[in-house]
Design a protein around this motif. Structure first.
Motif, PDB file in Angstrom:
ATOM      1  N   ASP A  22       0.825  -1.211   0.000  1.00 23.89           N
ATOM      2  CA  ASP A  22       0.000   0.000   0.000  1.00 23.89           C
ATOM      3  C   ASP A  22       0.857   1.260   0.000  1.00 23.89           C
ATOM      4  N   LEU A  23       2.116   1.123  -0.402  1.00 22.34           N
ATOM      5  CA  LEU A  23       3.067   2.218  -0.299  1.00 22.34           C
ATOM      6  C   LEU A  23       2.852   3.301  -1.344  1.00 22.34           C
ATOM      7  N   LEU A  24       2.468   2.895  -2.559  1.00 20.74           N
ATOM      8  CA  LEU A  24       2.479   3.809  -3.691  1.00 20.74           C
ATOM      9  C   LEU A  24       1.110   4.356  -4.041  1.00 20.74           C
ATOM     10  N   ASP A  25       1.116   5.594  -4.543  1.00 24.16           N
ATOM     11  CA  ASP A  25       0.011   6.128  -5.320  1.00 24.16           C
ATOM     12  C   ASP A  25       0.258   5.623  -6.739  1.00 24.16           C
ATOM     13  N   LYS A  26      -0.324   4.492  -7.062  1.00 21.50           N
ATOM     14  CA  LYS A  26       0.037   3.814  -8.307  1.00 21.50           C
ATOM     15  C   LYS A  26      -0.317   4.642  -9.538  1.00 21.50           C
ATOM     16  N   GLU A  27      -1.459   5.329  -9.516  1.00 18.31           N
ATOM     17  CA  GLU A  27      -1.828   6.147 -10.666  1.00 18.31           C
ATOM     18  C   GLU A  27      -0.907   7.345 -10.834  1.00 18.31           C
ATOM     19  N   GLY A  28      -0.204   7.730  -9.748  1.00 15.20           N
ATOM     20  CA  GLY A  28       0.721   8.850  -9.823  1.00 15.20           C
ATOM     21  C   GLY A  28       2.166   8.416  -9.935  1.00 15.20           C
ATOM     22  N   SER A  29       2.408   7.110 -10.159  1.00 14.15           N
ATOM     23  CA  SER A  29       3.768   6.590 -10.215  1.00 14.15           C
ATOM     24  C   SER A  29       4.135   6.151 -11.623  1.00 14.15           C
ATOM     25  N   THR A  30       5.453   6.106 -11.873  1.00 16.28           N
ATOM     26  CA  THR A  30       5.973   5.887 -13.221  1.00 16.28           C
ATOM     27  C   THR A  30       7.227   5.033 -13.174  1.00 16.28           C
ATOM     28  N   GLN A  57       1.074  -2.848 -16.012  1.00 16.26           N
ATOM     29  CA  GLN A  57      -0.277  -2.907 -16.569  1.00 16.26           C
ATOM     30  C   GLN A  57      -1.295  -3.323 -15.514  1.00 16.26           C
ATOM     31  N   ASP A  58      -0.946  -4.320 -14.707  1.00 17.30           N
ATOM     32  CA  ASP A  58      -1.878  -4.814 -13.705  1.00 17.30           C
ATOM     33  C   ASP A  58      -2.076  -3.845 -12.543  1.00 17.30           C
ATOM     34  N   SER A  59      -1.025  -3.098 -12.201  1.00 20.42           N
ATOM     35  CA  SER A  59      -1.096  -2.218 -11.034  1.00 20.42           C
ATOM     36  C   SER A  59      -1.527  -0.799 -11.362  1.00 20.42           C
ATOM     37  N   GLY A  60      -1.475  -0.422 -12.640  1.00 19.40           N
ATOM     38  CA  GLY A  60      -1.840   0.941 -13.020  1.00 19.40           C
ATOM     39  C   GLY A  60      -0.685   1.916 -12.979  1.00 19.40           C
ATOM     40  N   ILE A  61       0.539   1.424 -12.794  1.00 22.36           N
ATOM     41  CA  ILE A  61       1.733   2.275 -12.825  1.00 22.36           C
ATOM     42  C   ILE A  61       2.086   2.560 -14.288  1.00 22.36           C
TER      43      ILE A  61
END
Length: 273
Positions: free
Chosen positions: A27-35, A50-54
């Motif tokens: 739960d560490l990342l803001d996946k939609e805001g990560s690259t 692809q699966d995580s939304g990164i």
């Protein structure tokens, strides 16, 4: 640290990919805001993103809380000066590269930010299964929040040990960062020994692997020291004693400290390259 991190990771090879997997599954990342930026991503990295939304190699950047530098240290001079995004100076840089110091990294970033904050970390490959051991080097340029963020990131991948400075991290990296390769080499050697005694390659590897895993589990659960457990396994004058005597004749007790010192020397060579 209470909010998810917006992270950009530069490179996703073996070690970078292992960390990315641990972070994406938590739960560490803001996946939609990560690259993730990698010109030749593995299929595993592509699937994970692809699966995580990164985002993987996006055309546009935004502000990031953390930038993980996971490329080879030899690539730093060409890669780091090219990095740029909004609010660059607010980003905490986390380097997993051996040898290259925080000051050297900050110098390569100086055109984009006045005082880049750099945390050096030495992780281990078992981070992929969240059982890694990470060394983190204290740096007077880091804030308490920076250290909290760095520790939270690496705890998501396993255990954390703080070093007083980068010199201590370089000295200890052979014990943690390099040691998985040492242990795996031992498994290879035992599997080869089983094959030479007539066992099939598949059975030989299974024997060596399961013996290694079982011993590690015993060490973790039993509470006794490695020396005490070794003595419990070793009957005086027995087969194990004979095998240990052969190892000692070949300098086994001295080989691991020697390997750790060799890793440290190489870290110093990389720092001076």
């Amino acid at each position: 640290m209470t909010r998810p991190l917006k992270l950009i990771q530069i490179g996703a090879g073996s070690m970078g990919g292992a960390l990315l997997k641990a972070w994406a599954e938590g739960d560490l990342l803001d996946k939609e805001g990560s690259t993730v930026v990698d010109p030749r991503p593995s299929v595993e990295t592509e699937t994970l993103c692809q699966d995580s939304g990164i985002a993987l190699n996006p055309s546009a950047d935004h502000a990031y809380d953390v930038c993980v530098l996971a490329v080879k240290p030899q690539q730093f001079p060409s890669v780091l000066p090219q990095l740029s995004w909004p609010s660059f100076g607010e980003t905490l840089f986390v380097s997993i590269a051996a040898g290259t110091t925080a000051d050297e990294i900050a110098m390569l970033l100086k055109n984009q930010a006045d005082s880049p904050r750099v945390l050096r970390v030495m992780p281990t490959l078992p981070a992929k299964v969240r059982r890694g051991v990470s060394l983190l080097a204290r740096n007077p340029a880091l804030s308490a929040e920076d250290e909290q963020i760095g520790e939270a990131m690496m705890r998501a991948a396993g255990e954390v040990h703080w070093c007083a400075d980068e010199e201590e991290l370089d000295r200890l990296m052979g014990v943690t960062g390099c040691a998985p390769a040492f242990f795996l080499r031992a498994v290879e050697g035992l599997a080869k020994a089983a094959e030479e005694e007539g066992t099939s390659p598949e059975a030989a590897l299974a024997m060596a692997k399961e013996t290694f895993l079982g011993t590690a589990a015993l060490l973790d659960a039993d509470g006794r020291s490695p020396s005490a457990l070794r003595e419990a396994v070793t009957s005086p004058g027995g087969t194990t004693a004979a095998g240990l005597a052969s190892l000692e004749e070949d300098g086994f007790a001295q080989s691991l400290p020697k390997a750790v010192r060799a890793a440290y020397r190489r870290a110093k060579e990389l720092a001076g390259a």
